[in-house]
Design a protein around this motif. Structure first.
Motif, PDB file in Angstrom:
ATOM      1  N   ALA A 179       4.042  -6.503   8.112  1.00 45.13           N
ATOM      2  CA  ALA A 179       5.068  -5.800   7.332  1.00 45.13           C
ATOM      3  C   ALA A 179       4.679  -5.732   5.861  1.00 45.13           C
ATOM      4  CB  ALA A 179       6.418  -6.490   7.504  1.00 45.13           C
ATOM      5  N   ALA A 180       4.090  -6.805   5.353  1.00 42.73           N
ATOM      6  CA  ALA A 180       3.653  -6.811   3.959  1.00 42.73           C
ATOM      7  C   ALA A 180       2.546  -5.786   3.745  1.00 42.73           C
ATOM      8  CB  ALA A 180       3.169  -8.202   3.561  1.00 42.73           C
ATOM      9  N   SER A 182       2.118  -3.047   5.468  1.00 42.14           N
ATOM     10  CA  SER A 182       2.714  -1.712   5.562  1.00 42.14           C
ATOM     11  C   SER A 182       3.397  -1.321   4.263  1.00 42.14           C
ATOM     12  CB  SER A 182       3.705  -1.671   6.731  1.00 42.14           C
ATOM     13  OG  SER A 182       3.032  -1.855   7.960  1.00 42.14           O
ATOM     14  N   ARG A 183       4.073  -2.264   3.627  1.00 41.41           N
ATOM     15  CA  ARG A 183       4.720  -1.966   2.345  1.00 41.41           C
ATOM     16  C   ARG A 183       3.682  -1.610   1.283  1.00 41.41           C
ATOM     17  NH1 ARG A 183       7.929  -6.461   3.860  1.00 41.41           N
ATOM     18  NH2 ARG A 183       6.678  -7.851   2.543  1.00 41.41           N
ATOM     19  N   ASP A 186       2.205   1.789   2.082  1.00 42.51           N
ATOM     20  CA  ASP A 186       3.186   2.823   1.784  1.00 42.51           C
ATOM     21  C   ASP A 186       3.137   3.187   0.302  1.00 42.51           C
ATOM     22  OD1 ASP A 186       5.734   4.387   2.589  1.00 42.51           O
ATOM     23  OD2 ASP A 186       6.417   3.185   0.884  1.00 42.51           O
ATOM     24  N   ALA A 187       2.976   2.189  -0.543  1.00 43.08           N
ATOM     25  CA  ALA A 187       2.881   2.439  -1.985  1.00 43.08           C
ATOM     26  C   ALA A 187       1.617   3.226  -2.337  1.00 43.08           C
ATOM     27  CB  ALA A 187       2.894   1.112  -2.743  1.00 43.08           C
ATOM     28  N   TYR A 214      -2.291   3.985  10.205  1.00 40.14           N
ATOM     29  CA  TYR A 214      -1.816   4.513   8.933  1.00 40.14           C
ATOM     30  C   TYR A 214      -2.611   5.776   8.596  1.00 40.14           C
ATOM     31  CZ  TYR A 214      -0.217  -0.358   8.396  1.00 40.14           C
ATOM     32  OH  TYR A 214       0.351  -1.596   8.585  1.00 40.14           O
TER      33      TYR A 214
END
Length: 222
Positions: A179-180, A182-183, A186-187, A214
């Motif tokens: 999850a980290a 992916s964040r 995403d940025a 991704y």
């Protein structure tokens, strides 16, 4: 390999049999010159690179089916680099990389064992930029998020080496750190498609297996 117990295993990927020299067990450790310690590899971590793990098999299976024509691909934290061998057999433009001081020797041996040309290899620390490495259309990795700090380090690798239009493909057994990542991606403008996946003819091999795909600048995956 001098100082180590090894064995040969056969792994099926997409109907092709790959013979791999692997470490005999997880107790193999020899770092007399302290090279591994200098790179931050502990005795407990030392032999992990030298095994075929379910996530590595899943990534290799994915690379057997992926559209790789014309793409420059980097395998980060390659270990035994099964996926790089698959891509080499397919004629892809592949660079394998790892920090482990033994990875290059195992890769060269295993490429020859499978009658493949040598795979381009670079020893790479994720916290040190290789200015001559260039940029890639696809970056792949398997089970590399086993410590909390690895998400940020891998995101830095992506930022340094991914093309503006790029794919990142990670096979992950669910250690809780994706999850980290992916964040952070995403940025950087990446969208995520996540899927559950198993290994062909071995449905129990990766019961928690996830494929994290991704993409940036290519439209969203459905």
């Amino acid at each position: 390999m001098p100082g180590y117990s090894t064995r040969i295993v056969t792994v099926q990927v997409g109907g092709h049999a790959y013979r791999l020299r692997v470490l005999g067990d997880l107790q193999q450790y020899a770092d007399p010159d302290g090279h591994g310690a200098d790179l931050g590899i502990s005795s407990a971590q030392w032999s992990l690179f030298g095994q075929v793990w379910p996530s590595g098999r899943l990534l290799a299976q994915t690379m057997e089916r992926a559209d790789v024509a014309g793409k420059r691909i980097l395998e980060a934290g390659c270990g035994l680099a099964l996926s790089s061998l698959v891509l080499q057999r397919r004629g892809a433009i592949i660079v394998a990389s790892d920090v482990h001081p033994l990875a290059e020797g195992f890769l060269a041996y295993n490429a020859a064992l499978n009658a493949l040309d040598a795979v381009h290899y670079r020893q790479m620390r994720w916290d040190v930029e290789l200015t001559t490495l260039g940029r890639f259309d696809m970056i792949i990795a398997s089970d590399v998020l086993y410590e909390r700090a690895h998400a940020a380090l891998l995101a830095d690798v992506v930022e340094r080496y991914a093309q503006p239009i790029a794919e990142i493909v990670i096979s992950d057994p669910g250690r809780g750190n994706s999850a980290a990542l992916s964040r952070l991606l995403d940025a950087q403008g990446f969208s995520l498609h996540e899927s559950r996946a198993g290994i062909d003819n071995d449905a129990a091999a990766l019961p928690r297996g996830r494929l994290l795909h991704y993409r940036r600048g290519m439209g969203r995956l459905q």
